[in-house]
Write a protein that holds these residues in place. Sequence first.
Motif, PDB file in Angstrom:
ATOM      1  N   ARG A 115      -1.351  -1.792  -3.465  1.00  0.00           N
ATOM      2  CA  ARG A 115      -2.757  -1.883  -3.810  1.00  0.00           C
ATOM      3  C   ARG A 115      -3.629  -2.125  -2.585  1.00  0.00           C
ATOM      4  NH1 ARG A 115      -3.855  -5.668  -8.775  1.00  0.00           N
ATOM      5  NH2 ARG A 115      -2.900  -4.048 -10.007  1.00  0.00           N
ATOM      6  N   SER A 116      -3.050  -2.537  -1.491  1.00  0.00           N
ATOM      7  CA  SER A 116      -3.834  -2.836  -0.301  1.00  0.00           C
ATOM      8  C   SER A 116      -4.428  -1.566   0.315  1.00  0.00           C
ATOM      9  CB  SER A 116      -2.989  -3.578   0.728  1.00  0.00           C
ATOM     10  OG  SER A 116      -1.951  -2.745   1.186  1.00  0.00           O
ATOM     11  N   ASP A 117      -3.882  -0.404   0.005  1.00  0.00           N
ATOM     12  CA  ASP A 117      -4.445   0.850   0.497  1.00  0.00           C
ATOM     13  C   ASP A 117      -5.686   1.196  -0.320  1.00  0.00           C
ATOM     14  OD1 ASP A 117      -2.295   0.983   2.171  1.00  0.00           O
ATOM     15  OD2 ASP A 117      -1.194   2.451   0.972  1.00  0.00           O
ATOM     16  N   SER A 118      -6.712   1.678   0.350  1.00  0.00           N
ATOM     17  CA  SER A 118      -7.897   2.117  -0.377  1.00  0.00           C
ATOM     18  C   SER A 118      -7.626   3.497  -0.977  1.00  0.00           C
ATOM     19  CB  SER A 118      -9.099   2.170   0.556  1.00  0.00           C
ATOM     20  OG  SER A 118      -8.947   3.237   1.478  1.00  0.00           O
ATOM     21  N   ALA A 119      -8.489   3.930  -1.863  1.00  0.00           N
ATOM     22  CA  ALA A 119      -8.320   5.225  -2.514  1.00  0.00           C
ATOM     23  C   ALA A 119      -8.413   6.355  -1.479  1.00  0.00           C
ATOM     24  CB  ALA A 119      -9.362   5.405  -3.605  1.00  0.00           C
ATOM     25  N   ASP A 120      -9.310   6.211  -0.497  1.00  0.00           N
ATOM     26  CA  ASP A 120      -9.446   7.242   0.535  1.00  0.00           C
ATOM     27  C   ASP A 120      -8.182   7.350   1.381  1.00  0.00           C
ATOM     28  OD1 ASP A 120     -12.000   7.799  -0.334  1.00  0.00           O
ATOM     29  OD2 ASP A 120     -12.936   6.392   1.079  1.00  0.00           O
ATOM     30  N   ALA A 122      -5.143   6.522   0.440  1.00  0.00           N
ATOM     31  CA  ALA A 122      -4.090   7.104  -0.394  1.00  0.00           C
ATOM     32  C   ALA A 122      -4.269   8.608  -0.523  1.00  0.00           C
ATOM     33  CB  ALA A 122      -4.089   6.439  -1.768  1.00  0.00           C
ATOM     34  N   ALA A 123      -5.504   9.064  -0.699  1.00  0.00           N
ATOM     35  CA  ALA A 123      -5.764  10.510  -0.807  1.00  0.00           C
ATOM     36  C   ALA A 123      -5.427  11.209   0.499  1.00  0.00           C
ATOM     37  CB  ALA A 123      -7.222  10.752  -1.192  1.00  0.00           C
ATOM     38  N   ALA A 124      -5.760  10.599   1.629  1.00  0.00           N
ATOM     39  CA  ALA A 124      -5.450  11.195   2.928  1.00  0.00           C
ATOM     40  C   ALA A 124      -3.936  11.261   3.142  1.00  0.00           C
ATOM     41  CB  ALA A 124      -6.111  10.405   4.047  1.00  0.00           C
ATOM     42  N   GLU A 128      -1.754  14.685   3.545  1.00  0.00           N
ATOM     43  CA  GLU A 128      -0.874  14.872   4.705  1.00  0.00           C
ATOM     44  C   GLU A 128       0.546  15.212   4.249  1.00  0.00           C
ATOM     45  OE1 GLU A 128       0.587  15.084   8.526  1.00  0.00           O
ATOM     46  OE2 GLU A 128      -1.498  15.033   7.866  1.00  0.00           O
ATOM     47  N   MET A 129       1.012  14.537   3.198  1.00  0.00           N
ATOM     48  CA  MET A 129       2.352  14.793   2.685  1.00  0.00           C
ATOM     49  C   MET A 129       2.444  16.214   2.122  1.00  0.00           C
ATOM     50  SD  MET A 129       4.639  12.415   0.153  1.00  0.00           S
ATOM     51  CE  MET A 129       3.383  12.364  -1.090  1.00  0.00           C
ATOM     52  N   VAL A 130       1.424  16.664   1.403  1.00  0.00           N
ATOM     53  CA  VAL A 130       1.404  18.021   0.852  1.00  0.00           C
ATOM     54  C   VAL A 130       1.356  19.040   1.984  1.00  0.00           C
ATOM     55  CG1 VAL A 130      -0.015  19.647  -0.469  1.00  0.00           C
ATOM     56  CG2 VAL A 130       0.432  17.362  -1.363  1.00  0.00           C
ATOM     57  N   ARG A 131       0.555  18.750   3.025  1.00  0.00           N
ATOM     58  CA  ARG A 131       0.447  19.673   4.157  1.00  0.00           C
ATOM     59  C   ARG A 131       1.797  19.811   4.866  1.00  0.00           C
ATOM     60  NH1 ARG A 131       0.050  19.446   9.290  1.00  0.00           N
ATOM     61  NH2 ARG A 131      -0.211  17.206   9.426  1.00  0.00           N
TER      62      ARG A 131
END
Length: 141
Positions: A115-120, A122-124, A128-131
């Motif tokens: 939860r310490s990661d922000s939504a931005d 996590a999306a980034a 990156e993982m998809v790329r």
Amino acid sequence: MTDPSGPPPPKVQRSPVVRTRRWYEEKKAKTGRFRFWLYFKSWKWILFVLVDFLLSATHIGWVDTWEILVGRESPRHAAWPWVAWPLSIFGWLLIPAFIGGVAGYVVTGQIERRRSDSADEAAAALAEMVRRKGSKHGGQP
């Protein structure tokens, strides 16, 4: 005029009780939530169950004590029922609560870590993982 670099102040000698209390408080402050609970809150119950288990084992026997603790045998039929009843209650109430508490603290720690990661962020990370996966398989993301 007085010299500001005069002699150092005398070293304060603290009693062993004060030093021990300070050490204890420092250790308390440096532990995580789970270790704090385990070391500073639950140790009394663990010790109480351990003492009752050892007392029961010496009077009733190791196998019968274990059977009473896990609920396979009734404390009513034990040689020393006044020792076996608290052990049976510990086996039914305290030990499952202790295991649930440990599991709760572990799960809470895992959730808070994620939860310490922000939504931005996590999306980034997901992008990156998809790329990276797309480039491994030769496709375009």
